[in-house]
Design a protein around this motif. Structure first.
Motif, short mmCIF file in Angstrom:
data_model
loop_
_atom_site.label_atom_id
_atom_site.label_comp_id
_atom_site.label_asym_id
_atom_site.label_seq_id
_atom_site.Cartn_x
_atom_site.Cartn_y
_atom_site.Cartn_z
N PHE A 108 0.80 -1.22 0.00
CA PHE A 108 0.00 0.00 0.00
C PHE A 108 0.84 1.28 0.00
N PHE A 109 2.13 1.18 0.27
CA PHE A 109 2.99 2.37 0.26
C PHE A 109 2.93 3.10 -1.08
N PHE A 110 2.80 2.35 -2.15
CA PHE A 110 2.91 2.92 -3.49
C PHE A 110 1.66 3.68 -3.92
N ASN A 111 0.63 3.68 -3.07
CA ASN A 111 -0.56 4.50 -3.32
C ASN A 111 -0.35 5.94 -2.84
N PHE A 112 0.70 6.19 -2.09
CA PHE A 112 1.00 7.52 -1.59
C PHE A 112 1.75 8.32 -2.65
N ASN A 113 1.58 9.63 -2.61
CA ASN A 113 2.33 10.50 -3.52
C ASN A 113 3.54 11.13 -2.85
N GLU A 114 3.59 11.02 -1.51
CA GLU A 114 4.71 11.59 -0.77
C GLU A 114 5.13 10.63 0.34
N ILE A 115 6.42 10.32 0.37
CA ILE A 115 6.97 9.39 1.36
C ILE A 115 8.21 10.00 1.98
N ILE A 116 8.32 9.82 3.30
CA ILE A 116 9.54 10.18 4.02
C ILE A 116 10.10 8.89 4.61
N ASP A 117 11.40 8.69 4.42
CA ASP A 117 12.05 7.49 4.91
C ASP A 117 13.39 7.89 5.50
N PHE A 118 14.05 6.93 6.14
CA PHE A 118 15.28 7.23 6.87
C PHE A 118 16.33 6.17 6.57
N VAL A 119 17.59 6.61 6.58
CA VAL A 119 18.73 5.70 6.46
C VAL A 119 19.39 5.66 7.83
N PRO A 120 19.22 4.54 8.55
CA PRO A 120 19.80 4.41 9.89
C PRO A 120 21.32 4.32 9.84
N ILE A 121 21.95 4.22 11.00
CA ILE A 121 23.40 4.22 11.04
C ILE A 121 24.02 2.82 11.02
N THR A 122 23.26 1.78 11.33
CA THR A 122 23.84 0.43 11.33
C THR A 122 23.84 -0.14 9.92
N ASN A 123 24.86 -0.91 9.60
CA ASN A 123 25.01 -1.46 8.25
C ASN A 123 23.86 -2.36 7.84
N THR A 124 23.37 -3.19 8.74
CA THR A 124 22.25 -4.08 8.43
C THR A 124 21.02 -3.29 8.03
N LEU A 125 20.72 -2.24 8.79
CA LEU A 125 19.55 -1.43 8.48
C LEU A 125 19.75 -0.58 7.23
N LYS A 126 21.01 -0.25 6.91
CA LYS A 126 21.29 0.47 5.67
C LYS A 126 20.93 -0.39 4.45
N VAL A 127 21.18 -1.69 4.55
CA VAL A 127 20.83 -2.60 3.45
C VAL A 127 19.32 -2.56 3.21
N TRP A 128 18.54 -2.59 4.29
CA TRP A 128 17.08 -2.50 4.16
C TRP A 128 16.69 -1.17 3.52
N ALA A 129 17.34 -0.09 3.92
CA ALA A 129 17.04 1.24 3.37
C ALA A 129 17.34 1.28 1.87
N ARG A 130 18.44 0.67 1.46
CA ARG A 130 18.77 0.62 0.01
C ARG A 130 17.69 -0.13 -0.76
N ASN A 131 17.20 -1.22 -0.18
CA ASN A 131 16.15 -1.99 -0.84
C ASN A 131 14.86 -1.17 -0.96
N ARG A 132 14.51 -0.43 0.09
CA ARG A 132 13.33 0.43 0.02
C ARG A 132 13.51 1.50 -1.05
N TYR A 133 14.70 2.09 -1.08
CA TYR A 133 15.00 3.13 -2.07
C TYR A 133 14.78 2.60 -3.49
N LYS A 134 15.36 1.44 -3.78
CA LYS A 134 15.19 0.82 -5.11
C LYS A 134 13.72 0.56 -5.42
N SER A 135 12.99 0.11 -4.42
CA SER A 135 11.57 -0.18 -4.60
C SER A 135 10.78 1.09 -4.92
N TYR A 136 11.06 2.17 -4.21
CA TYR A 136 10.38 3.45 -4.49
C TYR A 136 10.69 3.90 -5.92
N LYS A 137 11.96 3.83 -6.31
CA LYS A 137 12.36 4.24 -7.66
C LYS A 137 11.62 3.42 -8.71
#
Length: 152
Positions: A108-137
């Protein structure tokens, strides 16, 4: 056009105990600014415990301000700032902005026109953030990246 912002949290905070306070304060400030811009907000969390922590942080953010927020339930659909977690079924109710704190994007995220997300400081969570970024793109979002300064 769909757009989003990824806030990169400061690496320097990892070395001391101010990270939790800094991130909660930054997050609440961001939510407050969005609400004051007359936006209805859905905050998404992975767990109920995380949602409760966000709820508590919003309550104590500023003693001189009230941010109208609540945990997700069937009877509070008109609350301007709604905090959702994965265990619920989201009914696709229209909201102006999604603030994502989940590791993995929900459909359901992709029904929004505006999204705010965060890149955490731990490497494991950064991997998740990169995946979300690719998905949004992939779903047509124009994304900006903002490095959060420590003095926020």
């Amino acid at each position: 056009m769909k757009h989003g912002i990824f806030y990169i949290l400061p690496q320097a905070l990892q070395k001391n105990n101010t990270f939790k306070y800094f991130t909660e304060n930054f997050f609440c400030k961001l939510i407050s600014e969005q609400w004051r811009s007359n936006k209805s907000i859905l905050i998404t969390c992975d767990t109920k415990e995380q949602a409760i922590k966000i709820n508590q942080a919003l309550w104590i953010y500023d003693n001189n301000t009230f941010l109208p927020h609540d945990l997700f339930e069937k009877n509070n659909k008109h609350t301007p700032i709604l905090i959702y977690w994965r265990e619920h079924y989201y009914d696709y109710q229209s909201r102006d902005i999604l603030v994502n704190l989940m590791k993995k994007n929900m459909r359901f995220f992709f029904n929004f026109n505006e999204i705010i997300d965060f890149v955490p400081i731990t490497n494991t969570l950064k991997v998740w953030a990169r995946n979300r970024y690719k998905s949004y793109k992939k779903h047509g979002f124009k994304l900006n990246i903002i490095h959060v300064p420590i003095h926020e």
